[in-house]
Design a protein around this motif. Structure first.
Motif, PDB file in Angstrom:
ATOM      1  N   ALA A  13       0.856  -1.182   0.000  1.00 27.73           N
ATOM      2  CA  ALA A  13       0.000   0.000   0.000  1.00 27.73           C
ATOM      3  C   ALA A  13       0.891   1.229   0.000  1.00 27.73           C
ATOM      4  O   ALA A  13       2.007   1.196   0.508  1.00 27.73           O
ATOM      5  CB  ALA A  13      -0.904  -0.002   1.226  1.00 27.73           C
ATOM      6  N   PHE A  14       0.403   2.307  -0.599  1.00 24.51           N
ATOM      7  CA  PHE A  14       1.174   3.552  -0.614  1.00 24.51           C
ATOM      8  C   PHE A  14       0.227   4.743  -0.495  1.00 24.51           C
ATOM      9  O   PHE A  14      -0.949   4.658  -0.825  1.00 24.51           O
ATOM     10  CB  PHE A  14       2.034   3.662  -1.877  1.00 24.51           C
ATOM     11  CG  PHE A  14       1.253   3.727  -3.162  1.00 24.51           C
ATOM     12  CD1 PHE A  14       0.913   4.953  -3.721  1.00 24.51           C
ATOM     13  CD2 PHE A  14       0.884   2.564  -3.821  1.00 24.51           C
ATOM     14  CE1 PHE A  14       0.202   5.016  -4.910  1.00 24.51           C
ATOM     15  CE2 PHE A  14       0.177   2.618  -5.009  1.00 24.51           C
ATOM     16  CZ  PHE A  14      -0.165   3.848  -5.549  1.00 24.51           C
ATOM     17  N   ASP A  19      -5.522  13.924  -2.352  1.00 25.18           N
ATOM     18  CA  ASP A  19      -6.612  13.709  -3.312  1.00 25.18           C
ATOM     19  C   ASP A  19      -7.097  12.266  -3.372  1.00 25.18           C
ATOM     20  O   ASP A  19      -8.285  12.018  -3.580  1.00 25.18           O
ATOM     21  CB  ASP A  19      -6.186  14.152  -4.711  1.00 25.18           C
ATOM     22  CG  ASP A  19      -6.049  15.658  -4.830  1.00 25.18           C
ATOM     23  OD1 ASP A  19      -6.648  16.380  -4.004  1.00 25.18           O
ATOM     24  OD2 ASP A  19      -5.329  16.113  -5.727  1.00 25.18           O
ATOM     25  N   PHE A  20      -6.192  11.309  -3.213  1.00 22.99           N
ATOM     26  CA  PHE A  20      -6.555   9.904  -3.377  1.00 22.99           C
ATOM     27  C   PHE A  20      -6.415   9.076  -2.109  1.00 22.99           C
ATOM     28  O   PHE A  20      -7.008   8.015  -1.992  1.00 22.99           O
ATOM     29  CB  PHE A  20      -5.726   9.267  -4.497  1.00 22.99           C
ATOM     30  CG  PHE A  20      -6.004   9.864  -5.834  1.00 22.99           C
ATOM     31  CD1 PHE A  20      -7.158   9.561  -6.522  1.00 22.99           C
ATOM     32  CD2 PHE A  20      -5.113  10.760  -6.403  1.00 22.99           C
ATOM     33  CE1 PHE A  20      -7.428  10.121  -7.759  1.00 22.99           C
ATOM     34  CE2 PHE A  20      -5.361  11.327  -7.635  1.00 22.99           C
ATOM     35  CZ  PHE A  20      -6.524  11.023  -8.320  1.00 22.99           C
ATOM     36  N   GLY A  21      -5.604   9.469  -1.188  1.00 20.98           N
ATOM     37  CA  GLY A  21      -5.405   8.710   0.042  1.00 20.98           C
ATOM     38  C   GLY A  21      -4.554   7.477  -0.175  1.00 20.98           C
ATOM     39  O   GLY A  21      -3.731   7.418  -1.079  1.00 20.98           O
ATOM     40  N   ASN A  47      -8.575   3.198   0.301  1.00 17.74           N
ATOM     41  CA  ASN A  47      -9.909   3.400  -0.257  1.00 17.74           C
ATOM     42  C   ASN A  47      -9.929   3.133  -1.765  1.00 17.74           C
ATOM     43  O   ASN A  47     -10.963   3.216  -2.399  1.00 17.74           O
ATOM     44  CB  ASN A  47     -10.441   4.796   0.056  1.00 17.74           C
ATOM     45  CG  ASN A  47      -9.532   5.901  -0.409  1.00 17.74           C
ATOM     46  OD1 ASN A  47      -8.487   5.644  -0.991  1.00 17.74           O
ATOM     47  ND2 ASN A  47      -9.909   7.132  -0.155  1.00 17.74           N
ATOM     48  N   ILE A  48      -8.772   2.795  -2.321  1.00 17.91           N
ATOM     49  CA  ILE A  48      -8.656   2.371  -3.712  1.00 17.91           C
ATOM     50  C   ILE A  48      -7.759   1.132  -3.737  1.00 17.91           C
ATOM     51  O   ILE A  48      -6.715   1.108  -3.093  1.00 17.91           O
ATOM     52  CB  ILE A  48      -8.021   3.472  -4.594  1.00 17.91           C
ATOM     53  CG1 ILE A  48      -8.878   4.735  -4.587  1.00 17.91           C
ATOM     54  CG2 ILE A  48      -7.813   2.965  -6.019  1.00 17.91           C
ATOM     55  CD1 ILE A  48      -8.235   5.919  -5.287  1.00 17.91           C
ATOM     56  N   LEU A  49      -8.204   0.115  -4.469  1.00 17.09           N
ATOM     57  CA  LEU A  49      -7.402  -1.097  -4.648  1.00 17.09           C
ATOM     58  C   LEU A  49      -7.109  -1.271  -6.136  1.00 17.09           C
ATOM     59  O   LEU A  49      -7.996  -1.093  -6.970  1.00 17.09           O
ATOM     60  CB  LEU A  49      -8.149  -2.325  -4.130  1.00 17.09           C
ATOM     61  CG  LEU A  49      -8.577  -2.291  -2.666  1.00 17.09           C
ATOM     62  CD1 LEU A  49      -9.357  -3.552  -2.318  1.00 17.09           C
ATOM     63  CD2 LEU A  49      -7.392  -2.114  -1.749  1.00 17.09           C
ATOM     64  N   TYR A  78     -13.087   1.699  -4.028  1.00 15.21           N
ATOM     65  CA  TYR A  78     -12.938   1.626  -5.481  1.00 15.21           C
ATOM     66  C   TYR A  78     -11.944   0.528  -5.827  1.00 15.21           C
ATOM     67  O   TYR A  78     -10.946   0.340  -5.132  1.00 15.21           O
ATOM     68  CB  TYR A  78     -12.413   2.961  -6.038  1.00 15.21           C
ATOM     69  CG  TYR A  78     -13.390   4.087  -5.871  1.00 15.21           C
ATOM     70  CD1 TYR A  78     -14.444   4.276  -6.754  1.00 15.21           C
ATOM     71  CD2 TYR A  78     -13.250   4.981  -4.817  1.00 15.21           C
ATOM     72  CE1 TYR A  78     -15.338   5.303  -6.596  1.00 15.21           C
ATOM     73  CE2 TYR A  78     -14.144   6.030  -4.645  1.00 15.21           C
ATOM     74  CZ  TYR A  78     -15.186   6.186  -5.541  1.00 15.21           C
ATOM     75  OH  TYR A  78     -16.067   7.223  -5.369  1.00 15.21           O
ATOM     76  N   VAL A  79     -12.226  -0.195  -6.909  1.00 14.77           N
ATOM     77  CA  VAL A  79     -11.314  -1.245  -7.381  1.00 14.77           C
ATOM     78  C   VAL A  79     -11.034  -0.977  -8.861  1.00 14.77           C
ATOM     79  O   VAL A  79     -11.944  -0.838  -9.665  1.00 14.77           O
ATOM     80  CB  VAL A  79     -11.905  -2.652  -7.189  1.00 14.77           C
ATOM     81  CG1 VAL A  79     -10.973  -3.708  -7.775  1.00 14.77           C
ATOM     82  CG2 VAL A  79     -12.179  -2.929  -5.727  1.00 14.77           C
TER      83      VAL A  79
END
Length: 80
Positions: A13-14, A19-21, A47-49, A78-79
């Motif tokens: 994870a990064f 804006d994107f977390g 929160n995004i994968l 979101y994926v």
């Protein structure tokens, strides 16, 4: 693949900034396991994968979309 690659033992994870977390990354095989996505979302606050993959065009589209929707609904994220 097993001749040149080995299994990992960490989650990836990064932080993509304000804006994107947090963004979690897995390989195409990881999308099959809801537990992997759960750890990325809960422990690492993603929160995004993102799951880069290369499925074949015969069975790939049906499996890929279903698995993406499943991980998104499971974790409310979101994926891509």
């Amino acid at each position: 693949e097993s001749d040149t690659l080995s299994a990992g033992d960490t989650f990836t994870a990064f932080d993509a900034g304000e804006d994107f977390g947090m963004i979690g990354v897995g390989i195409c095989y990881d999308i099959r396991f809801p537990e992997y996505a759960l750890v990325l979302c809960k422990k690492h606050k993603c929160n995004i994968l993102i799951y880069p993959g290369a499925f074949n065009m015969t069975t790939g589209p049906a499996h890929w979309e279903l698995l993406q929707r499943g991980r998104a609904v499971d974790n409310q994220c979101y994926v891509l």
